[in-house]
Structures are given as structure tokens and as C-alpha cells.
Design a protein around this motif. Structure first.
Motif, PDB file in Angstrom:
ATOM      1  N   VAL A  39      -5.183  43.586  65.468  1.00  0.00           N
ATOM      2  CA  VAL A  39      -5.522  43.366  64.059  1.00  0.00           C
ATOM      3  C   VAL A  39      -5.067  41.963  63.683  1.00  0.00           C
ATOM      4  CG1 VAL A  39      -5.066  44.092  61.686  1.00  0.00           C
ATOM      5  CG2 VAL A  39      -5.327  45.805  63.488  1.00  0.00           C
ATOM      6  N   ARG A  40      -5.979  41.176  63.122  1.00  0.00           N
ATOM      7  CA  ARG A  40      -5.651  39.807  62.716  1.00  0.00           C
ATOM      8  C   ARG A  40      -5.906  39.658  61.214  1.00  0.00           C
ATOM      9  NH1 ARG A  40      -7.750  39.650  67.825  1.00  0.00           N
ATOM     10  NH2 ARG A  40      -6.413  38.584  69.375  1.00  0.00           N
ATOM     11  N   PRO A  41      -4.862  39.833  60.409  1.00  0.00           N
ATOM     12  CA  PRO A  41      -5.053  39.728  58.961  1.00  0.00           C
ATOM     13  C   PRO A  41      -5.331  38.292  58.529  1.00  0.00           C
ATOM     14  CG  PRO A  41      -2.727  39.913  59.475  1.00  0.00           C
ATOM     15  CD  PRO A  41      -3.465  40.104  60.768  1.00  0.00           C
ATOM     16  N   VAL A  42      -5.953  38.155  57.371  1.00  0.00           N
ATOM     17  CA  VAL A  42      -6.112  36.836  56.753  1.00  0.00           C
ATOM     18  C   VAL A  42      -4.742  36.402  56.244  1.00  0.00           C
ATOM     19  CG1 VAL A  42      -7.190  35.557  54.881  1.00  0.00           C
ATOM     20  CG2 VAL A  42      -8.491  37.313  56.096  1.00  0.00           C
ATOM     21  N   ILE A  43      -4.322  35.197  56.599  1.00  0.00           N
ATOM     22  CA  ILE A  43      -3.023  34.675  56.163  1.00  0.00           C
ATOM     23  C   ILE A  43      -3.262  33.628  55.085  1.00  0.00           C
ATOM     24  CG2 ILE A  43      -0.881  33.555  56.862  1.00  0.00           C
ATOM     25  CD1 ILE A  43      -1.315  34.617  59.663  1.00  0.00           C
ATOM     26  N   LYS A  44      -2.637  33.843  53.927  1.00  0.00           N
ATOM     27  CA  LYS A  44      -2.830  32.948  52.784  1.00  0.00           C
ATOM     28  C   LYS A  44      -1.616  32.028  52.670  1.00  0.00           C
ATOM     29  CE  LYS A  44      -5.405  36.560  50.386  1.00  0.00           C
ATOM     30  NZ  LYS A  44      -5.514  37.372  49.157  1.00  0.00           N
ATOM     31  N   LEU A  45      -1.846  30.753  52.992  1.00  0.00           N
ATOM     32  CA  LEU A  45      -0.742  29.791  53.022  1.00  0.00           C
ATOM     33  C   LEU A  45      -0.255  29.404  51.635  1.00  0.00           C
ATOM     34  CD1 LEU A  45      -1.792  27.375  55.884  1.00  0.00           C
ATOM     35  CD2 LEU A  45       0.374  28.570  55.725  1.00  0.00           C
ATOM     36  N   SER A  46      -1.135  29.369  50.655  1.00  0.00           N
ATOM     37  CA  SER A  46      -0.751  28.853  49.332  1.00  0.00           C
ATOM     38  C   SER A  46      -0.986  29.878  48.230  1.00  0.00           C
ATOM     39  CB  SER A  46      -1.548  27.579  49.024  1.00  0.00           C
ATOM     40  OG  SER A  46      -2.946  27.836  49.073  1.00  0.00           O
ATOM     41  N   HIS A  47      -1.011  31.159  48.608  1.00  0.00           N
ATOM     42  CA  HIS A  47      -1.335  32.195  47.624  1.00  0.00           C
ATOM     43  C   HIS A  47      -0.161  32.501  46.702  1.00  0.00           C
ATOM     44  CE1 HIS A  47      -3.798  35.482  46.147  1.00  0.00           C
ATOM     45  NE2 HIS A  47      -2.755  36.290  46.245  1.00  0.00           N
ATOM     46  N   VAL A  48       1.066  32.330  47.188  1.00  0.00           N
ATOM     47  CA  VAL A  48       2.267  32.681  46.429  1.00  0.00           C
ATOM     48  C   VAL A  48       2.976  31.398  45.993  1.00  0.00           C
ATOM     49  CG1 VAL A  48       4.443  33.968  46.472  1.00  0.00           C
ATOM     50  CG2 VAL A  48       2.476  34.809  47.773  1.00  0.00           C
ATOM     51  N   LYS A  49       3.316  31.308  44.713  1.00  0.00           N
ATOM     52  CA  LYS A  49       3.904  30.075  44.170  1.00  0.00           C
ATOM     53  C   LYS A  49       5.215  29.708  44.844  1.00  0.00           C
ATOM     54  CE  LYS A  49       3.829  31.375  39.831  1.00  0.00           C
ATOM     55  NZ  LYS A  49       4.009  31.322  38.361  1.00  0.00           N
TER      56      LYS A  49
END
Length: 481
Positions: free
Chosen positions: A192-202
Motif C-alpha cells: 500500500v502506497r499512500p499519498v504523502i502530503k508534504l505541505s498539508h499541515v501548517k
């Protein structure tokens, strides 16, 4: 995969075909690239360029490497766990329906999935007192916060209905796990390879989607496993944010506990409840006091209030409560008194928080660990004040994780997940001792926090699945002796 690149089904709700969606994404990338020189100029003007060059750029490569690995999914364990939850959900629904039938409540096939019917059942039929109204028609709310308040404020005449209210909490929990987390599918290689959000969290923390692993329930983690010949190593910073608060604020009582290897939550419990060491040692059961102190401290760091602790209870039913650490439940007056006692013992914390607030009100920025700033341009408010209590620890922890992941990436560490304050590595069996040296060396590098140069300790666990070790899950992660 389309000729435009990797197709992402997250756009499905827009009813856009992959090709025009891919074309849009290419335009998005092109114009972002055109903006890059100006963005770099702005980063330099705002004092962010050095951080970005030293840590931000290498981190992108480390995250791409981690994203490519993914996590191995045990399809059999997933199917078995789904079956267990579905049976439990069905049993819980039957119990709720039995109460509805016994009290002559008329319902259709959607009950208890229908919020409107649940609201009518609780507040019109059973006569419970609603906590708040919601929607255009201002109907009694049945969200988690509202039901928690309803449960907390049950009147004597409402006590016969406590059981069905707890069943509704439990079914919400089961339904959430089944519908939000367990619709997970592996790719052809079983990973399983989730989408990784680099700038989603402040704060700089990583966020995940499809699946949202940062929110993944602990009891479901065992479905992610190490493949044959490999083992998981979990390297977790010990009480990272609590240590950052102590060193940032120069809170000497807490620093002494950390540096002598003591238990900070037990020490905070003694300060909250004004107990001497002798009284603590002689107490029959200190677990509820320690549990309250732990929750209280993290609530303080996140800008909570003395009376806000019980509102985030996920499921207070007896079955779930038995699995949770025991804690105390204080009324608002008792909670406020305990908080006053703690701050009298730790005056540096409030003093430092006030200094941070004054500085940010003047400069609209907060200097972050390892360089650069967090800029805050919003008008002053209680929400901003609460955010400021959170920023130093959350952003500081995120940056320490970024630095550590960059160093581990340079050593070739096979990281498959960054989760809160821990890394999960998938390493060959028989190499644990070697990787312990590498991991601890990278993660425990000194860092300057406030006026202190500190090495932040790391705990190591090893196992064959991502779940916690227990008699029910003997292949889970267990602390390395």
C-alpha cells in the motif's frame, strides 16, 4: 498510468476524465515552476532560504524514497478483521434496535444509520436533553461532541438510557473504522502506497491520504506486516513534545525529571494533586493520576483549557474503556485547582508562553528550530493565542523529524513510514543491532532548544507487524530489551 502521468482517482467526484485532469496537473506544474524564482527570492527575503536548502530539499528526496517503498498489506488479516468488526457492528445495532422496539419507537430500515432518526429517538422519544442544535432546521445534534456532553450531563431520570447511548458511541466507532480506514487495497506487489502530503499541515508534519495513516486506529495497524525475511523496527522519540516544552521554557523541575531518567507524567501528577513522593509511593493505584496528568500536559501544549479534557472521548462504552489507560474525571473547579497547583510549581512555562505571545504580537513571526520562521499575520485572538502555545512544540518536533529522516536517508535506512514522532523501518532479520546504532546516532544528534543543547532519547521496538505487542498480537512491536 495514463500518458499524462500517474492517474489519481481522488478527482473522481468531479467527474473529470484522467486525460483532462492530467493536462490540468501539467499546467499546474508548469506555472508553479515559472513562479519558483520569485518564491525563492521571497524565501530569501523572509529568512527561509537556508532552512529550505539545508533541510527542505533533501527531505523531498527522503519522502519520495519512503513513498516508493510503501507498506506490505496482510490481505488475510484485513479480511478477518473486517469480519470481526462487521459482526460486532451487527450485534451492537441489534442491541440498539431492541431498545427501540421495546420502547415502541417506529423506525425504517435506515435506523440507526440515519442521524435524523437517531436524533428523534434520543431527544423526542426517550426525552434526553440535547447539547446543541444544528442545521437549517436546528435539530438536536448527534455528533460526537454533542453526545459526549449529553452523556456527561445525564439526569437521574435519564439513567435507564445510558446503555443505549453507549451503544451508539460504540457503533459510531466501529462504523468509522470500517468505512473510513479499512477500505484499503494493495497494489499488484501487495504493498500500500499512500499519498504523502508534504505541505498539508501548517506545523510541518506529514499527512497521508488513501489511506490516512496519521489517523490510523491502533487496533487496525496489525494488518500492515513485514514481508518474509524482514522485520519492522520502530524508532520513537521519548516524550518529544513534553521535552521541547521543558527546554524551551527552561522549566527546571521538568528538566530535572527528564535528565535524571524519571517519569514526567508521574512527577506532573504529584504536582497537580499536591502529593509528596512518600504519598505517591504509598498510594494503592497511581495509574488514574498519571493518566490524568499525561492528558492534561498535552492539552496544555495544544492550548486547551482545564475543563476541556473529556470532550474528546472517542468511545466511553465499557468494552472500549477497559482498553484505555485509567484516568480521573474532575469537575471544572477541581481541574482548575489542579492546574493552579501545577503552574505554581512550574512558573517558567506561563512566563515563557507570555514572552512568546508578546514577541509574536510585535514581529508577527516565531523563530523555529534549526532556522527560519513561522509567520503569523492573523489579528490577535484567543484562537491565535491557543495556536501559539502549540507551534513551538509541534513545529519543533516536525523539524527534528525532518532532520532525522534526512540523515537516515543518507545512511540508506529503509523507512516505510514517518508516523508522529516515530519512524518505521523494514530491515532484514539479523540486522537489528546494526540498525539500532545507525538510527540512534541519527535521531539523537544534539539540537539547540531555547538555551539548551540537548540529545533527545529514542525508544526502539521490533516486531513483524505494525500493531502493538500483546498476547492477542504476539508478532506486534515490542520494546527492544
Amino acid at each position: 498510468m495514463t500518458r499524462w502521468g500517474y492517474a489519481n482517482t481522488a478527482h473522481k467526484w468531479l467527474n473529470i476524465e484522467d486525460e483532462p485532469c492530467g493536462r490540468y496537473n501539467l499546467h499546474d506544474c508548469y506555472w508553479t515552476a515559472r513562479l519558483l524564482p520569485r518564491l525563492l527570492e521571497e524565501a530569501r527575503d523572509l529568512g527561509q532560504e537556508q532552512w529550505w536548502a539545508q533541510y527542505g530539499v533533501p527531505f523531498q528526496h527522503a519522502v519520495l524514497d519512503m513513498a516508493g517503498r510503501g507498506l506490505c498489506l496482510d490481505a488475510v488479516a484485513l479480511a478477518q478483521y473486517r469480519d470481526v468488526l462487521r459482526r460486532e457492528l451487527g450485534d451492537t445495532d441489534d442491541q440498539i434496535k431492541e431498545v427501540a422496539i421495546a420502547t415502541d419507537f417506529g423506525y425504517d430500515g435506515k435506523f440507526p444509520n440515519s442521524r435524523d432518526q437517531v436524533s428523534r429517538f434520543l431527544f423526542q422519544h426517550l426525552g434526553l436533553r440535547p447539547a446543541k442544535l444544528t442545521g437549517k432546521k436546528q435539530r438536536p445534534s448527534v455528533d460526537q461532541e454533542s453526545l459526549t456532553r449529553v452523556l456527561r450531563d445525564l439526569r437521574v431520570k435519564d439513567e435507564p438510557h445510558r446503555r443505549v447511548l453507549l451503544d451508539l458511541f460504540h457503533r459510531t466507532r466501529l462504523f468509522t473504522i470500517l468505512s473510513r480506514y479499512l477500505p484499503v487495497e494493495a497494489e499488484r506487489d501487495g504493498r500500500v502506497r499512500p499519498v504523502i502530503k508534504l505541505s498539508h499541515v501548517k506545523t510541518g508534519r506529514l499527512a497521508y491520504a488513501n489511506p490516512a495513516l496519521q489517523q490510523w486506529p491502533e487496533e487496525a495497524r496489525h494488518i500492515f506486516v513485514s514481508p518474509p525475511g524482514k522485520v519492522f523496527m520502530c524508532a520513537d522519540y521519548s516524550q518529544l513534545e513534553a521535552r521541547l516544552l521543558a527546554y524551551y521554557s527552561d522549566d527546571k523541575p521538568s528538566i530535572e525529571v527528564f535528565e535524571t531518567g524519571g517519569d514526567p507524567h508521574a512527577a506532573n501528577a504529584r504536582d497537580l494533586f499536591n502529593l509528596t513522593q512518600a504519598q505517591w509511593d504509598s498510594h494503592e493505584n497511581t495509574h488514574p493520576f498519571r493518566g490524568y496528568a499525561k492528558t492534561w500536559l498535552y492539552r496544555q501544549m495544544y492550548g486547551g483549557t482545564a475543563a476541556s479534557g473529556d470532550k474528546k472521548l472517542f468511545c466511553p462504552c465499557p468494552a472500549c474503556a477497559r482498553k484505555m489507560p485509567s484516568t480521573l474525571h474532575l469537575d471544572p473547579r477541581q481541574a482548575a485547582q489542579a492546574e493552579e497547583r501545577w503552574h505554581a510549581r512550574h512558573p517558567a512555562v506561563k512566563r515563557w508562553q507570555a514572552e512568546v505571545a508578546r514577541e509574536v504580537r510585535s514581529t508577527h513571526r516565531f523563530p523555529l528550530l534549526l532556522g527560519g520562521y513561522r509567520y503569523l499575520s492573523s489579528p490577535w485572538s484567543t484562537d491565535l493565542d491557543r495556536e501559539l502555545k502549540n507551534i513551538p512544540m509541534q513545529s519543533g518536533a516536525a523539524r527534528i523529524m525532518i532532520r532525522s529522516q534526512n540523515v537516515l536517508h543518507r545512511h540508506g535506512a529503509p523507512i516505510v513510514l514517518q508516523h508522529h514522532d516515530s519512524f518505521l523501518l523494514e530491515i532484514p532479520e539479523g540486522t537489528v543491532d546494526d540498525w539500532v546504532v545507525v538510527v540512534k546516532g541519527a535521531m539523537e544528534m544534539p539540537v539547540e532548544v531555547g538555551n539548551h543543547l540537548v540529545c533527545l532519547p529514542v525508544d526502539i521496538k521490533v516486531g513483524h507487524n505494525w500493531g502493538r505487542w500483546s498476547l492477542e498480537n504476539p508478532k506486534g512491536l515490542r520494546k527492544l530489551s
